[in-house]
Design an enzyme around this catalytic site. Structure first.
Site, PDB file in Angstrom:
ATOM      1  N   HIS A 176       0.676  -1.172   0.193  1.00 27.82           N
ATOM      2  CA  HIS A 176      -0.358  -0.032  -0.076  1.00 27.82           C
ATOM      3  C   HIS A 176       0.898   1.069   0.228  1.00 27.82           C
ATOM      4  O   HIS A 176       0.953   1.898   0.986  1.00 27.82           O
ATOM      5  CB  HIS A 176      -1.385  -0.572   0.989  1.00 27.82           C
ATOM      6  CG  HIS A 176      -2.011   1.233   0.769  1.00 27.82           C
ATOM      7  ND1 HIS A 176      -2.336   2.336   0.614  1.00 27.82           N
ATOM      8  CD2 HIS A 176      -3.333   0.604   1.852  1.00 27.82           C
ATOM      9  CE1 HIS A 176      -3.431   2.783   1.005  1.00 27.82           C
ATOM     10  NE2 HIS A 176      -4.127   1.699   1.474  1.00 27.82           N
ATOM     11  N   GLU A 280      -0.106   0.711  -6.181  1.00 22.99           N
ATOM     12  CA  GLU A 280      -0.229  -0.025  -5.168  1.00 22.99           C
ATOM     13  C   GLU A 280      -0.191  -1.813  -6.260  1.00 22.99           C
ATOM     14  O   GLU A 280      -1.377  -1.898  -6.571  1.00 22.99           O
ATOM     15  CB  GLU A 280      -1.115  -0.614  -4.581  1.00 22.99           C
ATOM     16  CG  GLU A 280      -1.533   0.599  -3.099  1.00 22.99           C
ATOM     17  CD  GLU A 280      -2.426   0.835  -2.631  1.00 22.99           C
ATOM     18  OE1 GLU A 280      -3.522  -0.487  -2.065  1.00 22.99           O
ATOM     19  OE2 GLU A 280      -3.551   1.620  -2.462  1.00 22.99           O
TER      20      GLU A 280
END
Length: 353
Positions: A176, A280
């Site tokens: 992330h 991501e």
């Protein structure tokens, strides 16, 4: 001014890996390279919170209101979403790896001989009894954080299925990553044009991307599907380009909370959405099944290029050629593994190594 001899001596005397106390007394590991680049990773969450180039410029975003206090996850940097991404399952948001304490491996497996000049640290996460109650599987997650001589940063994740009953388990996954950008309105993402995506702001409905490049004028929360191996983030004001190279992670999540959601988050500044962007590499739409035998390799690489005086595609080709030389090969052949890595590379002003 320090002489060249003194500068070399000072560089040699630098401690490449240091374990120290970070915010609120949480332990962290700081990696340093002789040219001045650095990275830091907290044992809490196995969480990268800083990566600086040799000019001392921060390339990752961490909120000024981030709460470095368990069990709250750290807002920014590179959280590891495992064994669940977002709310795609019955666990807490983004799984539990990002708010568990990882252990420091004092005797990690060695790198191949041609990579021995890299500074690295290995962290390990194993499930606690409480973790097994909510996710009934045994595993070993090894995270290797590596800082190369040119300031390149690589994350390599190796996940082992250690279930004693021989059963497989299934999970979703994402790095992330929060990139630091000058102004979100001056940023565009290339490489996701014409692709299908799931829009989390519209109950995961499926759409097709229409624009030539992705730009930002409001909140974005999309999961792009069957994405290519290369994605670029162009920051016009900073004259910086992040190039993402990934293998085996089919999805790409693009997220910026914008103003209303930013104000609703206690650990996020009201205006900080202007200076961050998450792109991501992930496996979300089709979860990964880790069987007791066999192997699966997942890789992701990021590069940061400054003040490019060449076309982005030309630069990308040079970067990929370099990246191929530094990939870490699996050290164990007889167990089932998921191996994934992130590789960051900082270039000089001319876009050369």
């Amino acid at each position: 001014m320090m002489s060249s001899t003194a500068a070399v001596k000072a560089a040699i005397e630098r401690v490449p890996v240091e374990i120290c106390k970070g915010i609120n007394g949480l332990e962290k590991v700081v990696l340093r390279e002789v040219r001045g680049s650095s990275a830091e990773v907290y044992l809490y969450g196995g969480h990268i919170t800083s990566w600086k180039n040799d000019h001392g410029e921060e390339l990752l975003f961490v909120s000024s209101k981030a709460i470095f206090k368990p069990p709250k996850p750290i807002r920014g940097g590179i959280p590891i979403c495992f064994p669940q991404f977002s709310n795609h399952g019955s666990l807490e948001q983004h799984g539990f790896a990002r708010n568990r304490f990882w252990s420091f491996d004092t005797n990690p497996p060695p790198f191949p001989t041609n990579s021995s000049n890299k500074t690295f640290v290995d962290l390990i996460l194993k499930p606690s009894e409480d973790d097994i109650k909510i996710w009934p599987h045994s595993f070993e997650f090894r995270l290797r954080v590596t800082l190369g001589p040119s300031g390149d940063l690589m994350l390599t994740s190796r996940i082992r299925n250690t279930n004693t009953d021989g059963k497989p388990f299934t999970f979703t996954f994402a790095y992330h990553t929060y990139f630091s950008v000058s102004d979100i309105s001056e940023v565009r993402v290339e490489g996701l044009e014409t692709l299908d995506y799931l829009d989390n702001l519209q109950n995961k409905k499926r759409f097709t991307e229409q624009g030539d490049a992705i730009t930002f004028e409001s909140e974005v929360d999309k999961i792009y599907l069957s994405t290519p191996t290369k994605i670029a983030i162009l920051d016009h004001e900073k004259k910086r380009t992040f190039v993402i190279r990934k293998d085996g992670l089919p999805d790409a999540v693009v997220w910026n909370p914008w103003d209303k959601k930013a104000k609703a988050m206690a650990d996020f500044g009201d205006d900080e959405y202007k200076h961050m962007l998450c792109v991501e590499a992930a496996a979300v739409e089709k979860p990964i099944t880790l069987k007791p035998v066999g192997s699966l390799i997942l890789r992701e690489s990021f590069w940061a290029a400054e003040n490019l005086d060449m076309p982005i595609l030309s630069c990308t080709g040079a970067l990929l050629q370099y990246g191929a030389r530094v990939r870490w090969q699996p050290l164990f052949k007889t167990i089932f593994t998921v191996l994934s890595s992130i590789h960051f590379l900082y270039l000089d002003g001319k876009g050369t190594l």
